[in-house]
Design an enzyme around this catalytic site. Structure first.
Site, short mmCIF file in Angstrom:
data_model
loop_
_atom_site.label_atom_id
_atom_site.label_comp_id
_atom_site.label_asym_id
_atom_site.label_seq_id
_atom_site.Cartn_x
_atom_site.Cartn_y
_atom_site.Cartn_z
N ASP A 49 0.82 -1.21 0.00
CA ASP A 49 0.00 0.00 0.00
C ASP A 49 0.86 1.26 0.00
OD1 ASP A 49 -1.93 2.11 0.89
OD2 ASP A 49 -3.26 0.39 1.12
N SER A 89 -7.08 4.63 -1.09
CA SER A 89 -6.95 3.16 -1.07
C SER A 89 -8.25 2.43 -1.34
CB SER A 89 -6.39 2.71 0.28
OG SER A 89 -5.04 3.08 0.41
N THR A 157 -7.93 -1.68 1.93
CA THR A 157 -7.48 -2.57 0.86
C THR A 157 -7.93 -4.01 1.05
OG1 THR A 157 -5.58 -1.09 0.63
CG2 THR A 157 -5.50 -3.16 -0.58
N ASP A 288 2.40 2.64 3.46
CA ASP A 288 1.54 3.81 3.25
C ASP A 288 1.50 4.71 4.49
OD1 ASP A 288 -0.72 5.15 1.63
OD2 ASP A 288 -1.71 4.70 3.52
N ASP A 330 -0.97 0.08 -4.76
CA ASP A 330 -2.27 0.60 -5.17
C ASP A 330 -2.19 2.07 -5.59
OD1 ASP A 330 -1.73 1.34 -2.55
OD2 ASP A 330 -3.78 1.10 -1.84
#
Length: 546
Positions: A49, A89, A157, A288, A330
């Site tokens: 992510d 996301s 996600t 992320d 992503d």
């Protein structure tokens, strides 16, 4: 006689024998290919992510050797959403899992707004309609399924691959759907969303999902040792109330938690027992989070952790021969660069060590280091040293003592020492790398939605057809069968679609795969979803309304 004919005519006996042997070899290869095609297909979908290319480059230099990901580089992925060049996301996961672009905060449902160039609009009646994902498709094909995340398993996600909600923060609905989806292996954080309590994400509907999992014969494990010991085919691992620790912090702070690689290996070993094959989703979530915090140490920590998990998937796929592995980010985050305003004029002369050595001094991520900081900051120097700032100047110390956000300021200081740049504390809109391996693997520059379609094709189902089978507008379909259909909202946390005809009453409780006919429960092939306007049920559930 043409040249080819002359050559054939002049063949010696030895040459004829050689060609005959080649024919047998070719036939053998065809037979082997046919056999492989008949074997169960597996898909391992892996998402790191919020990982920009700058983060993987930095992690490779930090590691000092190639990443497992490197041998899988196959192209690039466009990440924009239905409404923005920079995605969040939730719509990114929706695209990767269902093959449909969507809107900010939407999980597993169609968008209400479409304004990105080149995309078709969505009919008003279809806005917010649930759309089937590849995990649900794998289930319908009889395959074993699994999801893994280092965040809460209800996070955007993993939710995109297992649930349908109008907002990514609807953890109560997402958790309930995941439990009633009957996924075989679920590993990650988010235990607080499984039962009632006082914490932020505890259940508000009064249902204890842990009891549901026990009734459905899951082995519920809560530590690394319990995970590695279990022999069950159905495993639910809840290793933290919310998210798991960063990998660099885990040994010192949460040694009882498994690594992402260990979770991945255990899931593969468990799911591979299914004769029909499996689908597994794996997310390295906290790259992320570190990117949002502009924490390069946290980013490196969990890129390398994710890469270890990729190696487990890749090793299995190489032995199996019929497994597709896809790894991708992503979306980008933070705009991290090796090089900043300090390197404008001398960048050609700066060795790799100038960027990496300051980062190597850090023992923990910023999150891990700050977990040791006392309220009065009396141990500031020790905490700063844990994060690699081992020689604070008087000016730096004073700044941190007075800081309103000591974590942000410490991250900024370390990035400055390592000559790293950041453009934002948010997401970014660049294309990301595509990594893939195995039969029919996707290659080239693709849309994120193409990956869902490619996985579905490999597992032999059509996502659009599957959506029609799994998510029909229940009110309309039941009315067409002569029922009076209403949505009972008397319990706001537990809406129920109620169908009545004569002395027959059928109830479809939200988020469950259960239909109640005159008080008797029956299980159907998927969950029921309410989007705040319409109630969606499967054709399987609808067949019970005769």
């Amino acid at each position: 006689m043409n040249t080819v004919s002359k050559r054939i005519a002049g063949i010696t006996l030895a040459g004829a024998v050689a060609i005959s042997s080649l024919g047998f070899a070719a036939n053998g290869e065809k037979a082997e290919a046919k056999k492989k095609k008949q074997e169960p297909t597996n898909v391992i979908m892996m998402v790191m992510d919020g990982t920009s290319a700058g983060a993987t480059t930095l992690s490779r230099w930090y590691k000092g050797e190639n990443l497992a990901l490197d041998e899988m580089v196959a192209g690039g992925v466009k990440t924009y959403s239905a409404e923005s060049a920079i995605t969040d996301s939730a719509p990114a996961a929706t695209a990767l899992a269902t093959g449909n672009k969507s809107n900010d905060k939407f999980v597993g449902i169609l968008p209400a707004v479409v304004n990105s160039p080149g995309l078709k609009s969505v009919a008003a009646k279809d806005a917010l309609r649930p759309v089937a994902n590849v995990l649900e498709g794998a289930k319908q094909k009889g395959k074993a399924t699994g999801i893994i995340s280092t965040s809460e398993i209800q996070h955007a996600t993993p939710a995109g691959f297992s649930a349908h909600a109008t907002h990514r923060t609807n953890y109560g609905d997402i958790a309930e759907q995941q439990v009633y989806q009957n996924i075989d292996v679920v590993l990650g954080g988010g235990k607080e969303s499984l039962s009632p309590g006082t914490s932020k994400n505890a259940r508000k509907d009064g249902e204890n999902l842990i009891e549901v999992l026990e009734d459905n014969r899951y082995d519920i494990v809560e530590s690394r040792n319990e995970l590695l010991r279990t022999k069950s085919n159905k495993i639910w691992g809840s290793f933290a109330p919310s998210a798991l620790a960063y990998d660099f912090d885990r040994t010192a702070i949460k040694p009882e938690q498994p690594t992402l690689a260990e979770m991945t290996k255990k899931a593969i070993t468990t799911l591979d027992k299914d004769k029909d094959g499996f689908f597994l989703f794996v997310e390295g979530s906290k790259v992320d989070w570190a990117a949002h915090a502009n924490d390069p140490v946290g980013m490196i920590s969990d890129v390398l952790s994710f890469d270890d998990a990729v190696k487990e998937a890749l090793d299995f796929a190489k032995k199996d021969g019929n497994t597709m592995v896809i790894a991708v980010s992503d979306h980008g985050n933070s705009g991290i660069t090796m090089g900043n305003l300090n390197t404008n004029s001398n960048y050609p002369e700066i060795p790799v060590s100038t960027y990496i050595d300051p980062l190597k001094k850090a023992q923990l991520t910023i999150e891990g280091a700050l977990s040791y900081l006392k309220a009065d900051r009396s141990n500031l120097d020790e905490v700063a040293k844990l994060y690699g700032l081992d020689d604070l100047t008087a000016e730096e110390r004073q700044k941190l003592l007075a800081s309103r956000n000591v974590g942000s300021d410490m991250s900024r200081m370390l990035a400055e020492r390592a000559n790293l740049g950041f453009t934002t504390g948010g997401h970014t809109g660049e294309d990301v790398f595509l990594y893939s391996y195995g039969p029919q693997r996707p290659t080239g520059l693709v849309e994120n939605t193409d990956l869902a379609k490619k996985m579905a094709q490999f597992m032999d189902f059509d996502l659009n057809r599957l959506t029609k089978e799994l998510y029909t507008n229940g009110q309309q379909a039941l009315k067409n069968k002569g029922y009076k259909a209403t949505i009972d909202l008397s319990d706001a946390q537990n809406p129920v679609l109620v169908a009545e005809k004569g002395n027959r009453t059928i109830e479809f409780p939200v988020n469950k795969n259960i239909v109640i006919q005159n008080g008797k429960e029956k299980k159907v092939n998927t969950i029921h979803v309410y989007n705040g306007k319409d109630f969606y049920i499967s054709e399987d559930a609808l067949r019970l309304a005769k």
